[in-house]
Design a protein around this motif. Structure first.
Motif, PDB file in Angstrom:
ATOM      1  N   PHE A   1     125.111  89.220 158.097  1.00 55.98           N
ATOM      2  CA  PHE A   1     125.294  88.319 159.067  1.00 55.98           C
ATOM      3  C   PHE A   1     124.850  86.987 158.241  1.00 55.98           C
ATOM      4  O   PHE A   1     125.350  86.344 158.209  1.00 55.98           O
ATOM      5  N   PRO A   2     123.234  86.765 157.919  1.00 54.44           N
ATOM      6  CA  PRO A   2     122.905  85.729 157.028  1.00 54.44           C
ATOM      7  C   PRO A   2     123.362  85.354 155.859  1.00 54.44           C
ATOM      8  O   PRO A   2     123.387  83.918 156.071  1.00 54.44           O
ATOM      9  N   GLU A   3     124.011  86.541 155.708  1.00 53.78           N
ATOM     10  CA  GLU A   3     124.760  86.036 153.982  1.00 53.78           C
ATOM     11  C   GLU A   3     126.150  85.569 154.584  1.00 53.78           C
ATOM     12  O   GLU A   3     127.168  84.231 153.572  1.00 53.78           O
ATOM     13  N   PHE A   4     126.857  86.383 154.933  1.00 47.28           N
ATOM     14  CA  PHE A   4     127.882  85.302 156.239  1.00 47.28           C
ATOM     15  C   PHE A   4     128.367  84.323 155.757  1.00 47.28           C
ATOM     16  O   PHE A   4     128.778  83.343 155.983  1.00 47.28           O
ATOM     17  N   LYS A   5     127.118  83.257 157.430  1.00 49.06           N
ATOM     18  CA  LYS A   5     126.958  82.517 157.499  1.00 49.06           C
ATOM     19  C   LYS A   5     126.565  81.391 156.689  1.00 49.06           C
ATOM     20  O   LYS A   5     127.394  80.363 156.493  1.00 49.06           O
ATOM     21  N   LYS A   6     125.618  81.673 155.481  1.00 48.28           N
ATOM     22  CA  LYS A   6     125.585  80.864 154.218  1.00 48.28           C
ATOM     23  C   LYS A   6     126.984  80.936 153.713  1.00 48.28           C
ATOM     24  O   LYS A   6     127.447  79.635 153.030  1.00 48.28           O
ATOM     25  N   MET A   7     127.831  81.864 153.172  1.00 46.78           N
ATOM     26  CA  MET A   7     128.681  82.069 152.663  1.00 46.78           C
ATOM     27  C   MET A   7     129.761  80.446 153.707  1.00 46.78           C
ATOM     28  O   MET A   7     130.627  79.934 152.676  1.00 46.78           O
ATOM     29  N   LEU A   8     130.083  80.533 154.744  1.00 50.13           N
ATOM     30  CA  LEU A   8     130.943  79.414 155.628  1.00 50.13           C
ATOM     31  C   LEU A   8     130.637  78.553 155.370  1.00 50.13           C
ATOM     32  O   LEU A   8     130.666  77.627 155.206  1.00 50.13           O
TER      33      LEU A   8
ATOM     34  N   ALA B   1     121.172  78.801 147.947  1.00 53.84           N
ATOM     35  CA  ALA B   1     123.009  78.799 148.605  1.00 53.84           C
ATOM     36  C   ALA B   1     123.635  78.205 147.758  1.00 53.84           C
ATOM     37  O   ALA B   1     124.139  79.013 147.416  1.00 53.84           O
ATOM     38  N   PHE B   2     123.442  76.765 147.975  1.00 59.51           N
ATOM     39  CA  PHE B   2     125.137  76.705 147.133  1.00 59.51           C
ATOM     40  C   PHE B   2     124.458  76.945 145.614  1.00 59.51           C
ATOM     41  O   PHE B   2     126.254  77.177 145.452  1.00 59.51           O
ATOM     42  N   LYS B   3     123.977  77.230 144.766  1.00 56.55           N
ATOM     43  CA  LYS B   3     123.940  77.890 143.444  1.00 56.55           C
ATOM     44  C   LYS B   3     124.408  79.521 143.370  1.00 56.55           C
ATOM     45  O   LYS B   3     124.958  79.236 142.673  1.00 56.55           O
ATOM     46  N   LYS B   4     124.807  80.035 144.372  1.00 57.80           N
ATOM     47  CA  LYS B   4     124.202  81.535 144.537  1.00 57.80           C
ATOM     48  C   LYS B   4     125.909  81.624 144.164  1.00 57.80           C
ATOM     49  O   LYS B   4     125.981  82.761 143.767  1.00 57.80           O
ATOM     50  N   HIS B   5     126.450  80.879 145.827  1.00 58.37           N
ATOM     51  CA  HIS B   5     127.883  81.292 146.043  1.00 58.37           C
ATOM     52  C   HIS B   5     128.634  79.822 144.927  1.00 58.37           C
ATOM     53  O   HIS B   5     129.657  80.233 145.122  1.00 58.37           O
ATOM     54  N   THR B   6     128.240  79.266 144.266  1.00 56.82           N
ATOM     55  CA  THR B   6     129.339  78.219 143.625  1.00 56.82           C
ATOM     56  C   THR B   6     128.768  78.884 141.745  1.00 56.82           C
ATOM     57  O   THR B   6     129.942  78.688 141.182  1.00 56.82           O
ATOM     58  N   GLY B   7     127.629  78.827 141.949  1.00 64.30           N
ATOM     59  CA  GLY B   7     127.162  78.963 140.374  1.00 64.30           C
ATOM     60  C   GLY B   7     126.416  77.812 139.745  1.00 64.30           C
ATOM     61  O   GLY B   7     126.377  77.459 138.476  1.00 64.30           O
ATOM     62  N   PHE B   8     126.813  76.565 140.193  1.00 67.19           N
ATOM     63  CA  PHE B   8     126.525  75.021 140.129  1.00 67.19           C
ATOM     64  C   PHE B   8     125.233  74.609 140.941  1.00 67.19           C
ATOM     65  O   PHE B   8     125.699  74.995 142.187  1.00 67.19           O
ATOM     66  N   SER B   9     125.204  74.175 140.663  1.00 71.19           N
ATOM     67  CA  SER B   9     123.472  73.070 141.751  1.00 71.19           C
ATOM     68  C   SER B   9     124.689  71.860 142.166  1.00 71.19           C
ATOM     69  O   SER B   9     125.881  71.541 141.511  1.00 71.19           O
ATOM     70  N   PRO B  10     124.673  71.568 143.878  1.00 71.95           N
ATOM     71  CA  PRO B  10     125.172  70.693 143.826  1.00 71.95           C
ATOM     72  C   PRO B  10     125.597  69.425 143.468  1.00 71.95           C
ATOM     73  O   PRO B  10     126.723  68.670 143.150  1.00 71.95           O
ATOM     74  N   GLN B  11     125.322  68.935 142.391  1.00 72.03           N
ATOM     75  CA  GLN B  11     124.380  67.669 141.589  1.00 72.03           C
ATOM     76  C   GLN B  11     125.459  68.031 140.176  1.00 72.03           C
ATOM     77  O   GLN B  11     126.885  67.018 140.427  1.00 72.03           O
ATOM     78  N   ASN B  12     125.885  69.082 140.067  1.00 72.80           N
ATOM     79  CA  ASN B  12     126.763  69.382 139.151  1.00 72.80           C
ATOM     80  C   ASN B  12     127.914  69.626 139.493  1.00 72.80           C
ATOM     81  O   ASN B  12     129.351  69.682 138.399  1.00 72.80           O
ATOM     82  N   TYR B  13     128.153  69.969 141.029  1.00 76.25           N
ATOM     83  CA  TYR B  13     129.529  70.408 140.979  1.00 76.25           C
ATOM     84  C   TYR B  13     130.345  69.455 141.197  1.00 76.25           C
ATOM     85  O   TYR B  13     131.459  68.902 141.218  1.00 76.25           O
ATOM     86  N   VAL B  14     128.641  68.162 141.805  1.00 76.30           N
ATOM     87  CA  VAL B  14     129.365  67.238 142.308  1.00 76.30           C
ATOM     88  C   VAL B  14     130.663  66.491 140.747  1.00 76.30           C
ATOM     89  O   VAL B  14     131.708  65.230 141.184  1.00 76.30           O
ATOM     90  N   LYS B  15     129.666  66.091 139.382  1.00 77.31           N
ATOM     91  CA  LYS B  15     130.285  65.495 138.679  1.00 77.31           C
ATOM     92  C   LYS B  15     131.731  66.344 138.267  1.00 77.31           C
ATOM     93  O   LYS B  15     132.222  65.929 137.747  1.00 77.31           O
ATOM     94  N   GLN B  16     132.089  67.300 138.844  1.00 79.73           N
ATOM     95  CA  GLN B  16     133.101  67.946 137.660  1.00 79.73           C
ATOM     96  C   GLN B  16     134.512  67.359 138.414  1.00 79.73           C
ATOM     97  O   GLN B  16     134.188  66.631 139.685  1.00 79.73           O
TER      98      GLN B  16
END
Length: 404
Positions: free
Chosen positions: A345-352, A389-404
């Motif tokens: 459940f904790p990981e499920f919540k983070k995924m959401l 959590a963001f980097k674990k689930h997407t493979g990117f830091s929030p900053q790098n994700y925004v730049k894409q």
């Protein structure tokens, strides 16, 4: 006499036709492969299922298919399979496939110099064959030895890949980045590639046995149509799997469309619907009868609450609160997340929460808000756990994700 001459001629024509069909299929495969590789290349920054190793494999297969087929079909006469020894570079594909699996499953995005050790043997093999060929020492006996070495080398990496898959995806609760992003789709993609790898290994083994039996060296030219079919299957799989071809954003879009169409389906791809066969204790075994009887309804209830009401945005949201919302005993929910979900459940919540963050970013949330504000909005108490959590689930830091 004429009849005796006709039969060999007919057999030769059939063989020639099969070869031509295989070459045409290879030509189509090569063109399709270059197109798909280009798409993957453009989406690589937002697609956690794509890395250098996969791009190398697909690019090599595409170029090899184009060069080989175009030469045999008479489209070009400059580059054949012996030019630059490019056919022998196929040995590099198999450690690359293993490293592709390893980097995704272990959530590794940084370049690892140690990975290059896997290419020492292919490099030595390539250089040895090239030198022996240049010196005229590449006899049929030597080639036969190389054939056998080739087979055992790819078999070795196939077994390594299977072992990695078993240890990561067949365990009860795998926690690779791969699972947390696309769940069952990702596992099926990895399994699909393993099956393809196995088929290629079997093909090589059969050809070697046939060549040794007949005392000939075909150069793996036999059954080229099978090679073309196998490779085409990879590209077709990519075409019909937008979450693999375009990345997590495509998956999010598809999930959103499914949710808007109906609430009668299971939207999230982290559930296991099959009935478990092993239990940790007797109490779980008895409870399984009650839970499994209406499992889909319970999962739909969970999804309806968490996706529509977005309760996960409450940082204090826990499984007890979820039980009250869906009007189910907490023991039932605990059982579901224990035996029927790929995430606790904790990981499920983070995924959401992370999927919610991705959706908000795509909607332009950060044009007027900060990343700190985003982390609080989706339910994190502070920025640091959100970043992890963001980097674990997407493979990117929030900053790098925004730049894409």
């Amino acid at each position: 006499m004429c009849r005796n001459n006709f039969l060999p001629t007919l057999a030769q024509m059939l063989i020639w036709n099969n070869q031509m069909i295989g070459e045409f299929l290879l030509l189509i495969t090569g063109c399709l492969g270059l197109l798909i590789t280009t798409i993957l290349l453009f989406h690589r920054r937002t697609n956690s299922l794509v890395n250098f190793y996969l791009l190398f494999i697909l690019l090599y297969v595409s170029i090899f298919s184009l060069l080989k087929s175009s030469y045999h079909l008479g489209i070009q006469e400059f580059i054949n399979q012996t030019t630059f020894g490019y056919k022998r570079l196929s040995l590099f594909m198999f450690p690359s496939l293993f490293l592709y699996f390893n980097r995704i499953i272990t959530d590794t995005s940084k370049w690892n110099v140690a990975d290059m050790l896997h290419y020492v043997v292919p490099v030595l093999f390539f250089m040895t064959v090239q030198i022996l060929e240049a010196l005229g020492y590449l006899s049929s006996v030597v080639i036969g030895i190389f054939y056998i070495f080739y087979f055992f080398f790819i078999l070795f990496y196939l077994l390594l890949s299977i072992r990695l898959y078993q240890g990561s995806f067949l365990s009860k609760h795998p926690y690779g980045k791969h699972v947390s992003i696309t769940g069952r789709s990702a596992k099926n993609w990895i399994l699909f590639l393993l099956v393809i790898n196995t088929m290629l290994c079997v093909r090589v083994f059969v050809i070697i046995c046939m060549d040794l039996y007949h005392g000939t060296l075909s150069g793996f030219e036999n059954g080229i149509w099978l090679w073309a079919t196998i490779i085409t299957a990879i590209f077709v799989k990519l075409l019909i799997s937008p979450e693999i071809l375009f990345g997590s954003k495509a998956l999010q879009k598809r999930l959103k469309m499914n949710l808007e169409k109906t609430n009668k389906i299971i939207v999230l791809d982290v559930w296991r619907l099959e009935k478990p066969t092993e239990f940790n204790n007797k109490q779980d075994e008895l409870l399984s009868v009650k839970v499994h009887k209406s499992l889909i309804d319970k999962i739909q209830a969970i999804e309806g609450v968490v996706l529509n009401k977005k309760l996960f945005r409450n940082s204090n949201f826990d499984i007890h609160m979820l039980a009250m919302e869906v009007k189910l005993p907490k023991s039932h929910l605990t059982f579901i997340f224990k035996y029927h979900c790929e995430l606790f459940f904790p990981e499920f919540k983070k995924m959401l929460q992370i999927r919610d963050a991705e959706s908000l970013i795509d909607q332009g949330f950060l044009k007027e808000n900060t990343i700190d504000s985003l982390s609080v909005t989706v339910g994190f108490s502070s920025y640091n756990p959100f970043y992890t959590a963001f980097k674990k689930h997407t493979g990117f830091s929030p900053q790098n994700y925004v730049k894409q």
